[in-house]
Enzyme design. Structure first.
Site, PDB file in Angstrom:
ATOM      1  N   GLY A 107       0.908  -1.478  -0.083  1.00 32.05           N
ATOM      2  CA  GLY A 107      -0.495   0.383   0.162  1.00 32.05           C
ATOM      3  C   GLY A 107       0.773   1.383   0.156  1.00 32.05           C
ATOM      4  O   GLY A 107       0.254   2.405  -0.657  1.00 32.05           O
ATOM      5  N   ASP A 127       0.215   2.966   4.277  1.00 28.99           N
ATOM      6  CA  ASP A 127       0.145   3.553   3.946  1.00 28.99           C
ATOM      7  C   ASP A 127      -1.459   3.866   4.640  1.00 28.99           C
ATOM      8  O   ASP A 127      -2.334   5.213   4.714  1.00 28.99           O
ATOM      9  CB  ASP A 127      -0.637   2.824   2.929  1.00 28.99           C
ATOM     10  CG  ASP A 127      -1.144   1.511   2.944  1.00 28.99           C
ATOM     11  OD1 ASP A 127      -1.187   1.123   4.442  1.00 28.99           O
ATOM     12  OD2 ASP A 127      -1.834   0.776   2.241  1.00 28.99           O
ATOM     13  N   ASP A 136      -4.809   2.227  10.835  1.00 32.64           N
ATOM     14  CA  ASP A 136      -6.228   1.923  10.851  1.00 32.64           C
ATOM     15  C   ASP A 136      -6.191   1.068  12.727  1.00 32.64           C
ATOM     16  O   ASP A 136      -6.493   2.386  13.665  1.00 32.64           O
ATOM     17  CB  ASP A 136      -6.213   0.872  10.436  1.00 32.64           C
ATOM     18  CG  ASP A 136      -8.670  -0.165  10.187  1.00 32.64           C
ATOM     19  OD1 ASP A 136      -9.176   1.572  10.899  1.00 32.64           O
ATOM     20  OD2 ASP A 136      -8.341  -0.613  10.327  1.00 32.64           O
ATOM     21  N   LYS A 190      -7.461   6.874   9.945  1.00 32.35           N
ATOM     22  CA  LYS A 190      -8.250   7.106  10.545  1.00 32.35           C
ATOM     23  C   LYS A 190      -8.602   7.101  12.050  1.00 32.35           C
ATOM     24  O   LYS A 190      -8.416   6.504  12.525  1.00 32.35           O
ATOM     25  CB  LYS A 190      -8.872   5.608  10.187  1.00 32.35           C
ATOM     26  CG  LYS A 190      -9.629   5.134   9.212  1.00 32.35           C
ATOM     27  CD  LYS A 190     -10.390   4.311   9.079  1.00 32.35           C
ATOM     28  CE  LYS A 190     -10.259   3.679   7.201  1.00 32.35           C
ATOM     29  NZ  LYS A 190     -10.675   1.860   7.362  1.00 32.35           N
ATOM     30  N   PHE A 223     -13.742   2.871   4.551  1.00 33.81           N
ATOM     31  CA  PHE A 223     -12.965   2.326   3.709  1.00 33.81           C
ATOM     32  C   PHE A 223     -12.196   3.199   2.349  1.00 33.81           C
ATOM     33  O   PHE A 223     -13.096   3.441   1.522  1.00 33.81           O
ATOM     34  CB  PHE A 223     -13.201   0.650   3.153  1.00 33.81           C
ATOM     35  CG  PHE A 223     -12.077  -0.423   2.875  1.00 33.81           C
ATOM     36  CD1 PHE A 223     -12.160  -0.916   3.635  1.00 33.81           C
ATOM     37  CD2 PHE A 223     -12.174   0.081   1.267  1.00 33.81           C
ATOM     38  CE1 PHE A 223     -10.908  -2.166   3.005  1.00 33.81           C
ATOM     39  CE2 PHE A 223     -11.141  -0.673   1.065  1.00 33.81           C
ATOM     40  CZ  PHE A 223     -10.401  -1.378   1.861  1.00 33.81           C
ATOM     41  N   VAL A 224     -10.942   2.929   2.827  1.00 39.01           N
ATOM     42  CA  VAL A 224     -10.197   4.449   1.540  1.00 39.01           C
ATOM     43  C   VAL A 224      -9.348   3.420   0.553  1.00 39.01           C
ATOM     44  O   VAL A 224      -9.150   2.420   1.063  1.00 39.01           O
ATOM     45  CB  VAL A 224      -9.706   5.216   1.420  1.00 39.01           C
ATOM     46  CG1 VAL A 224     -10.747   6.295   2.481  1.00 39.01           C
ATOM     47  CG2 VAL A 224      -9.171   4.874   2.961  1.00 39.01           C
ATOM     48  N   ARG A 270      -5.285   0.697  -6.998  1.00 40.43           N
ATOM     49  CA  ARG A 270      -4.100   1.080  -6.089  1.00 40.43           C
ATOM     50  C   ARG A 270      -3.940   2.547  -6.964  1.00 40.43           C
ATOM     51  O   ARG A 270      -2.880   3.297  -6.755  1.00 40.43           O
ATOM     52  CB  ARG A 270      -3.073   0.482  -6.064  1.00 40.43           C
ATOM     53  CG  ARG A 270      -3.313  -1.140  -5.366  1.00 40.43           C
ATOM     54  CD  ARG A 270      -2.067  -1.600  -4.754  1.00 40.43           C
ATOM     55  NE  ARG A 270      -2.021  -2.887  -4.045  1.00 40.43           N
ATOM     56  CZ  ARG A 270      -2.481  -3.105  -2.703  1.00 40.43           C
ATOM     57  NH1 ARG A 270      -1.934  -2.036  -2.351  1.00 40.43           N
ATOM     58  NH2 ARG A 270      -2.266  -4.609  -2.419  1.00 40.43           N
TER      59      ARG A 270
HETATM   60  P1  5GP Z   1      -3.683  -1.541  11.341  1.00 39.91           P
HETATM   61  O1  5GP Z   1      -2.670  -3.401  11.873  1.00 39.91           O
HETATM   62  O2  5GP Z   1      -3.584   0.039  11.672  1.00 39.91           O
HETATM   63  O3  5GP Z   1      -5.237  -1.836  11.702  1.00 39.91           O
HETATM   64  O4  5GP Z   1      -3.854  -2.435   9.895  1.00 39.91           O
HETATM   65  C1  5GP Z   1      -3.474  -1.164   8.708  1.00 39.91           C
HETATM   66  C2  5GP Z   1      -3.518  -1.812   7.178  1.00 39.91           C
HETATM   67  O5  5GP Z   1      -4.637  -2.010   7.288  1.00 39.91           O
HETATM   68  C3  5GP Z   1      -2.938  -0.685   6.671  1.00 39.91           C
HETATM   69  O6  5GP Z   1      -1.228  -1.232   6.155  1.00 39.91           O
HETATM   70  C4  5GP Z   1      -4.276  -1.489   5.397  1.00 39.91           C
HETATM   71  O7  5GP Z   1      -3.608  -2.410   4.425  1.00 39.91           O
HETATM   72  C5  5GP Z   1      -4.814  -2.279   6.096  1.00 39.91           C
HETATM   73  N1  5GP Z   1      -5.760  -1.293   6.095  1.00 39.91           N
HETATM   74  C6  5GP Z   1      -6.272  -0.664   7.424  1.00 39.91           C
HETATM   75  N2  5GP Z   1      -8.136   0.456   6.667  1.00 39.91           N
HETATM   76  C7  5GP Z   1      -8.259   0.860   4.941  1.00 39.91           C
HETATM   77  C8  5GP Z   1      -8.525   1.642   4.306  1.00 39.91           C
HETATM   78  O8  5GP Z   1      -9.324   1.408   4.566  1.00 39.91           O
HETATM   79  N3  5GP Z   1      -8.509   1.300   3.296  1.00 39.91           N
HETATM   80  C9  5GP Z   1      -7.511  -0.440   2.867  1.00 39.91           C
HETATM   81  N4  5GP Z   1      -7.428  -0.599   1.302  1.00 39.91           N
HETATM   82  N5  5GP Z   1      -6.684  -0.693   3.394  1.00 39.91           N
HETATM   83  C10 5GP Z   1      -6.670  -0.978   4.581  1.00 39.91           C
HETATM   84 MG    MG Z   2      -1.323  -2.398   4.329  1.00 41.43          MG
END
Ligand code: 5GP
Ligand code: MG
Length: 171
Positions: free
Chosen positions: A40, A96, A99, A127, A148-149, A161
């Protein structure tokens, strides 16, 4: 599926310039390695490094998270075939989107365990209202609502992408 533009291409460009300037002055004279999390962050990586006018290295990491069948906890598996040599380097981890924060927090530990001199974090997007793991990114492009983006590197099932903007996927 339709995509509604959330952050325009020009806004991303301006913000990346600002982040590059800050990183450039913060890391002047230091052995900087930017470690980008696949896949990403590839687009922001390519744009950001061209805005950082000091010598630095680029490396990649691949990590996947798995949710256990019987538990709610997730396990992060780092692909060891991407094993950048970070010993003695000042590492800036680039992802990227932040979350829940689990991925970035685990990767900070992973890089620190491999002998980095320092580890800081940069994310294009953060987020709001989703974080479960306390981690403050040192550099953040934009704070976004809980949607969700896709685009500018972020995918849905490996599509979208390539979009030059960040948009909300409408189902
Ligand atoms: P975390 O471990 O912070 O929950 O997850 C981060 C990963 O989740 C990011 O690197 C990404 O791959 C994925 N992710 C989380 N939210 C989104 C979103 O809104 N869109 C997309 N495409 N990927 C997301
Ligand atoms: Mg990722």
């Amino acid at each position: 599926m339709a995509v509604e533009i959330l952050i325009a291409e020009s806004a991303i460009r301006d913000r990346v310039v600002e982040l590059g300037r800050r990183i450039e002055s913060d890391y002047a004279g230091k052995p900087l390695t930017i470690v980008a999390v696949l896949t990403g962050s590839l687009i922001v990586l390519a744009d950001l490094v061209r805005r950082i006018g000091i010598p630095h290295r680029i490396a990649l990491l691949q990590a996947s998270s798995y949710r256990g069948a019987t538990t709610t906890s997730t396990m992060l598996v780092v692909n060891e075939s991407f094993a950048p040599d970070v010993s003695g380097r000042d590492v800036l981890l680039l992802d990227d989107i932040l979350d829940t924060g689990q991925t970035l927090a685990a990767l900070v530990q992973h890089v620190a365990d491999r002998g980095a001199r320092s580890v800081r974090t940069a994310v294009l997007l953060r987020k709001i209202g989703r974080q479960t793991t306390p981690i403050e990114p040192d550099y953040c492009g934009f704070t976004i609502p809980d949607a969700f983006v896709v685009g500018y590197g972020l995918d849905y099932n490996d599509d979208y992408r390539h979009l030059p903007y960040v948009g909300i996927l409408k189902d």
